[in-house]
Design an enzyme around this catalytic site. Structure first.
Site, PDB file in Angstrom:
ATOM      1  N   ARG A 197       0.828  -1.212   0.000  1.00  0.00           N
ATOM      2  CA  ARG A 197       0.000   0.000   0.000  1.00  0.00           C
ATOM      3  C   ARG A 197       0.857   1.254   0.000  1.00  0.00           C
ATOM      4  NH1 ARG A 197      -5.430  -0.789   0.903  1.00  0.00           N
ATOM      5  NH2 ARG A 197      -5.879  -2.917   1.545  1.00  0.00           N
ATOM      6  N   MET A 246     -11.643   3.689  -3.891  1.00  0.00           N
ATOM      7  CA  MET A 246     -12.008   2.561  -3.036  1.00  0.00           C
ATOM      8  C   MET A 246     -10.785   1.801  -2.533  1.00  0.00           C
ATOM      9  SD  MET A 246     -15.126   3.276  -3.169  1.00  0.00           S
ATOM     10  CE  MET A 246     -16.218   2.009  -2.553  1.00  0.00           C
ATOM     11  N   HIS A 257     -18.960  10.181   0.989  1.00  0.00           N
ATOM     12  CA  HIS A 257     -19.450   8.851   1.364  1.00  0.00           C
ATOM     13  C   HIS A 257     -20.974   8.833   1.217  1.00  0.00           C
ATOM     14  CE1 HIS A 257     -19.517   4.973   3.289  1.00  0.00           C
ATOM     15  NE2 HIS A 257     -20.517   5.411   4.039  1.00  0.00           N
TER      16      HIS A 257
HETATM   17  C1  GAR Z   1     -20.124   7.329  -4.806  1.00  0.00           C
HETATM   18  O1  GAR Z   1     -21.442   6.982  -4.434  1.00  0.00           O
HETATM   19  C2  GAR Z   1     -19.287   7.617  -3.582  1.00  0.00           C
HETATM   20  O2  GAR Z   1     -20.000   8.259  -2.556  1.00  0.00           O
HETATM   21  C3  GAR Z   1     -18.901   6.225  -3.163  1.00  0.00           C
HETATM   22  O3  GAR Z   1     -18.586   5.567  -4.368  1.00  0.00           O
HETATM   23  C4  GAR Z   1     -19.401   6.126  -5.407  1.00  0.00           C
HETATM   24  C5  GAR Z   1     -18.503   6.527  -6.545  1.00  0.00           C
HETATM   25  O4  GAR Z   1     -19.255   6.917  -7.662  1.00  0.00           O
HETATM   26  N1  GAR Z   1     -17.797   6.242  -2.252  1.00  0.00           N
HETATM   27  C6  GAR Z   1     -17.665   5.406  -1.231  1.00  0.00           C
HETATM   28  O5  GAR Z   1     -18.441   4.502  -0.998  1.00  0.00           O
HETATM   29  C7  GAR Z   1     -16.440   5.649  -0.347  1.00  0.00           C
HETATM   30  N2  GAR Z   1     -16.610   5.037   0.918  1.00  0.00           N
HETATM   31  P1  GAR Z   1     -18.607   7.815  -8.790  1.00  0.00           P
HETATM   32  O6  GAR Z   1     -17.347   7.109  -9.241  1.00  0.00           O
HETATM   33  O7  GAR Z   1     -19.628   7.845  -9.873  1.00  0.00           O
HETATM   34  O8  GAR Z   1     -18.326   9.178  -8.216  1.00  0.00           O
END
Ligand code: GAR
Length: 216
Positions: free
Chosen positions: A67, A92, A111
């Site tokens: 990491r 992620m 989030h």
């Molecule tokens: C979004 O809903 C964001 O809030 C979530 O991933 C999605 C990404 O969508 N993030 C998490 O869950 C972080 N814990 P996107 O690539 O279309 O912006």
């Protein structure tokens, strides 16, 4: 006033990144997007960013020994690009203290829940299982703990009869696209600051931030 130079970190389709890019097209917006970086090769958001003329970096985390070595490479790219601030937008990958400390007070995350409820994954299914009447999203400063940190802004949306994770998720995502640009503007303009572990916002909020219900 000089605009804050921001990198957006993504892992996937990048719809929140796109919302930030669109907001930053306005010269009056207090941040500019200097780089979009992804840890997943071919992440959909990279193509969107390139089409918008934004510099991109693709760093496949699997090509690194761990990491932290991935994060050191990422950090070098951010510094080379003159980045001052980081927005995680569907990034992620858990971050180590190395990266979190390097960007402490200079990194936001979005989030898809009303934190501190439902940190982690599968937020919409868990919200439905819990029977909550409102779901939503949160923009917060990043700390060493996943989905924990001083909250800049939140948006709430209703849970409607018949919702499943997909319909609720789509409603929350539409709110995310409004919330993140507004929250970044508050921080980039210097109006939102962390004081005693909480975010204090100075002056009136012309738009209904840091809390709004997009359906009202
Ligand atoms: C979004 O809903 C964001 O809030 C979530 O991933 C999605 C990404 O969508 N993030 C998490 O869950 C972080 N814990 P996107 O690539 O279309 O912006």
């Amino acid at each position: 006033m000089a605009r804050l130079r921001v990198a957006v970190l993504i892992s996937g389709r990048g719809s929140n990144m796109k919302a930030l890019l669109e907001a930053a097209r306005d010269p009056a917006y207090p941040a500019e997007i200097g780089l979009v970086a992804a840890n997943v090769p071919g992440a959909g958001g990279l193509a969107l960013a390139r089409a918008a003329g934004i510099a991109t970096a693709e760093l496949d985390h699997r090509q690194y020994s761990g990491r932290e070595s991935f994060e050191r490479a990422l950090n070098s790219r951010l510094i080379e690009a003159g980045i001052e601030f980081v927005c995680l937008a569907g990034f992620m990958r858990l971050l180590t203290p190395y990266f979190v400390d390097a960007w402490a007070g200079r990194m936001l995350n979005i989030h898809p829940s009303l934190l501190p409820a439902f940190p982690g994954l599968d937020t919409h299914a868990r919200a439905l299982d819990a029977g909550v009447r409102f779901a939503g999203c949160t923009v917060h400063f990043v700390t060493g703990e996943m989905d924990v940190g001083p909250i800049v802004a939140q948006a709430a949306v209703p849970v409607l009869p018949g919702d499943d994770a997909a319909t609720l998720g789509a409603r929350v995502l539409a709110a995310e696209h409004r919330l993140y640009p507004g929250a970044l503007a508050l921080v980039a303009s210097g109006r939102a600051k962390v004081v005693d572990g909480k975010v204090r916002i100075d002056g009136p909020t012309a738009v209904p931030l840091p809390a709004f219900n997009p359906t009202l």
